[in-house]
Design a protein around this motif. Structure first.
Motif, PDB file in Angstrom:
ATOM      1  N   TYR A 170      39.802  47.195  18.432  1.00 44.02           N
ATOM      2  CA  TYR A 170      40.067  48.064  18.791  1.00 44.02           C
ATOM      3  C   TYR A 170      40.452  48.457  20.533  1.00 44.02           C
ATOM      4  O   TYR A 170      41.129  49.782  20.851  1.00 44.02           O
ATOM      5  N   GLY A 185      42.076  46.733  22.886  1.00 46.14           N
ATOM      6  CA  GLY A 185      43.299  46.682  22.753  1.00 46.14           C
ATOM      7  C   GLY A 185      44.134  45.263  24.179  1.00 46.14           C
ATOM      8  O   GLY A 185      45.317  45.845  25.329  1.00 46.14           O
ATOM      9  N   LEU A 240      47.242  43.615  24.054  1.00 43.01           N
ATOM     10  CA  LEU A 240      48.115  45.166  25.038  1.00 43.01           C
ATOM     11  C   LEU A 240      48.054  44.539  26.041  1.00 43.01           C
ATOM     12  O   LEU A 240      49.517  44.503  26.282  1.00 43.01           O
ATOM     13  N   TYR A 265      43.150  50.880  24.776  1.00 45.82           N
ATOM     14  CA  TYR A 265      42.569  50.971  23.204  1.00 45.82           C
ATOM     15  C   TYR A 265      43.500  51.138  22.363  1.00 45.82           C
ATOM     16  O   TYR A 265      44.210  52.038  22.355  1.00 45.82           O
ATOM     17  N   LYS A 266      43.143  50.742  21.265  1.00 43.03           N
ATOM     18  CA  LYS A 266      43.979  50.967  19.820  1.00 43.03           C
ATOM     19  C   LYS A 266      43.687  51.968  19.133  1.00 43.03           C
ATOM     20  O   LYS A 266      44.145  53.097  18.703  1.00 43.03           O
ATOM     21  N   SER A 267      42.318  52.249  19.427  1.00 37.85           N
ATOM     22  CA  SER A 267      41.377  53.910  18.959  1.00 37.85           C
ATOM     23  C   SER A 267      40.406  54.339  19.629  1.00 37.85           C
ATOM     24  O   SER A 267      39.828  52.480  20.070  1.00 37.85           O
ATOM     25  N   THR A 292      45.581  54.318  27.126  1.00 37.21           N
ATOM     26  CA  THR A 292      46.991  55.128  26.094  1.00 37.21           C
ATOM     27  C   THR A 292      46.198  56.282  25.011  1.00 37.21           C
ATOM     28  O   THR A 292      45.032  56.910  25.131  1.00 37.21           O
ATOM     29  N   PRO A 344      50.136  53.197  22.624  1.00 35.07           N
ATOM     30  CA  PRO A 344      48.843  51.463  23.055  1.00 35.07           C
ATOM     31  C   PRO A 344      50.067  50.687  22.480  1.00 35.07           C
ATOM     32  O   PRO A 344      50.452  50.122  21.414  1.00 35.07           O
ATOM     33  N   ASP A 345      50.996  50.601  23.769  1.00 39.33           N
ATOM     34  CA  ASP A 345      51.940  49.565  23.212  1.00 39.33           C
ATOM     35  C   ASP A 345      52.451  48.447  24.911  1.00 39.33           C
ATOM     36  O   ASP A 345      52.226  49.352  26.197  1.00 39.33           O
TER      37      ASP A 345
END
Length: 379
Positions: free
Chosen positions: A215, A217, A220, A289-291, A311, A331-332
């Motif tokens: 999570y 990232g 990423l 982070y994605k979350s 993010t 988050p990209d």
């Protein structure tokens, strides 16, 4: 006339265990014991070995001499919960403080509170998460079991407070952001930190710090580092933290992206005395982070006056005002690369360091300690 000392018990992670949870509880205990009688009950067994994703749960640092810490809690032994709960009840504290970060801990902590709480004891839970990043069967039941004996809550981000209200709509709760981690020593110069880490003095360095989990990232960020803009700016990334999952996908990604020597991997646990070198060596701290709910990494960055790229997820938005102490992004990989490019091409370091020194004043341990007392007195 001074208020009488309160007897306060903190239940949770502390020395000889390591990591952010231990650092938080120990720093909170230091703050509270300026006015109160404070003790920490930590684990004999925190996680069974097969559930722990890292190399070691234990610290190599010396024990904090100024704190009273007892190892009493076995997270997987119900008989221990009853025995330790009775010890707590006999102690009869005015306030019990416990962090909640993972539903796995719900049965142990929930039972300790039920058995240990007397009619005069107030229980305050500091919530890292209510809904976990990585969901597993039993999460809801274990969380409900933990929350029921708690009298009041401190949520460290708005998203956590919102999650709490789906379980406990009426109990008192305060939003107090994660205080500054000021226990990692005095900053050193960028030049000295880079010398210690054997980094090149004139390069641009960004830092990904902390345990490596899906999570957070890191994948990423690695993809962002392959962006042509990062190559043109000659940006290098330091990855400093232990793998808490399989390293193979990241290693494969490094090979596929052919990032060469622009990625410096330090994937062992970073001892407390070395943390400052990584933050002081970096130009920018990146949290892709994605979350997220909140992040102690932001609070270490604040301590060392390091601008951030974060993010737009969870509590990171609240901690890092966009364009003030850092930049927000999606988050990209392309968005992350764009934010990093904006920081370096806009020469934002001086203005953001100045803003960091002002912004971090709101994140004090004294504020947290005061709010815990207020919640205990009014619950």
């Amino acid at each position: 006339m001074a208020s009488p000392k309160k007897k306060i018990l903190i239940l949770g992670t502390a020395y000889p265990f390591r990591g952010g949870l231990a650092a938080y509880n120990e720093r909170l205990a230091e703050e509270l014991q300026q006015t109160d009688d404070v003790e920490i009950y930590t684990f004999t067994v925190q996680y069974p070995g097969f559930l722990f994703p890292g190399k070691s749960q234990y610290s190599s640092d010396p024990a904090p001499a100024q704190l009273r810490i007892k190892r009493l809690i076995n997270s997987v032994n119900p008989l221990n919960w009853l025995i330790t709960g009775r010890k707590i009840r006999k102690m009869n504290p005015d306030i019990i403080i416990t962090k909640y970060w993972l539903p796995f801990m719900g049965p142990a902590l929930g039972t300790l509170l039920r058995v240990g709480k007397s009619s005069r004891t107030k229980v305050i839970a500091v919530l890292d998460n209510v809904v976990p990043h990585e969901k597993r069967p039993g999460d809801v039941a274990f969380t409900k079991y933990f929350l029921k004996p708690v009298d009041a809550f401190v949520a460290m981000s708005q998203s956590v407070l919102d999650d709490l209200r789906t379980f406990e709509p009426h109990k008192k709760a305060s939003l107090i952001p994660h205080p500054i981690y000021d226990n990692y020593g005095t900053p050193v110069s960028k030049e000295e930190a880079r010398r210690r880490l054997q980094l090149q003095p004139g390069k641009r360095y960004i830092l990904f710090f902390g345990f490596i989990r899906q999570y957070k990232g890191l994948d990423l960020l690695l993809k962002a580092m392959a962006d042509e803009r990062m190559k043109q700016l000659d940006v290098h990334a330091i990855v400093a933290g232990e793998y808490y999952e399989d390293a193979a996908p990241y290693q494969q990604l490094l090979q596929e992206l052919r990032l060469g020597d622009r990625i410096i991997m330090h994937t062992d646990f970073i001892p407390t005395e070395d943390v400052k070198n990584y933050f002081c060596a970096a130009d920018l701290v990146v949290q892709p982070y994605k979350s997220a709910t909140q992040s102690g990494i932001s609070q270490i960055a604040y301590h060392f006056d390091k601008p951030m790229v974060v993010t737009r997820v969870g509590g990171l938005l609240e901690m890092v005002p966009d364009g003030v102490v850092g930049f927000q992004c999606e988050p990209d990989p392309a968005s992350i690369a764009e934010a990093i490019e904006k920081y370096f091409t806009g020469n934002h370091e001086a203005e953001m360091v100045t803003a960091l020194k002002t912004e971090k004043l709101k994140y004090s341990w004294a504020r947290l300690a005061k709010e815990i007392h207020t919640l205990a007195d009014n619950s």
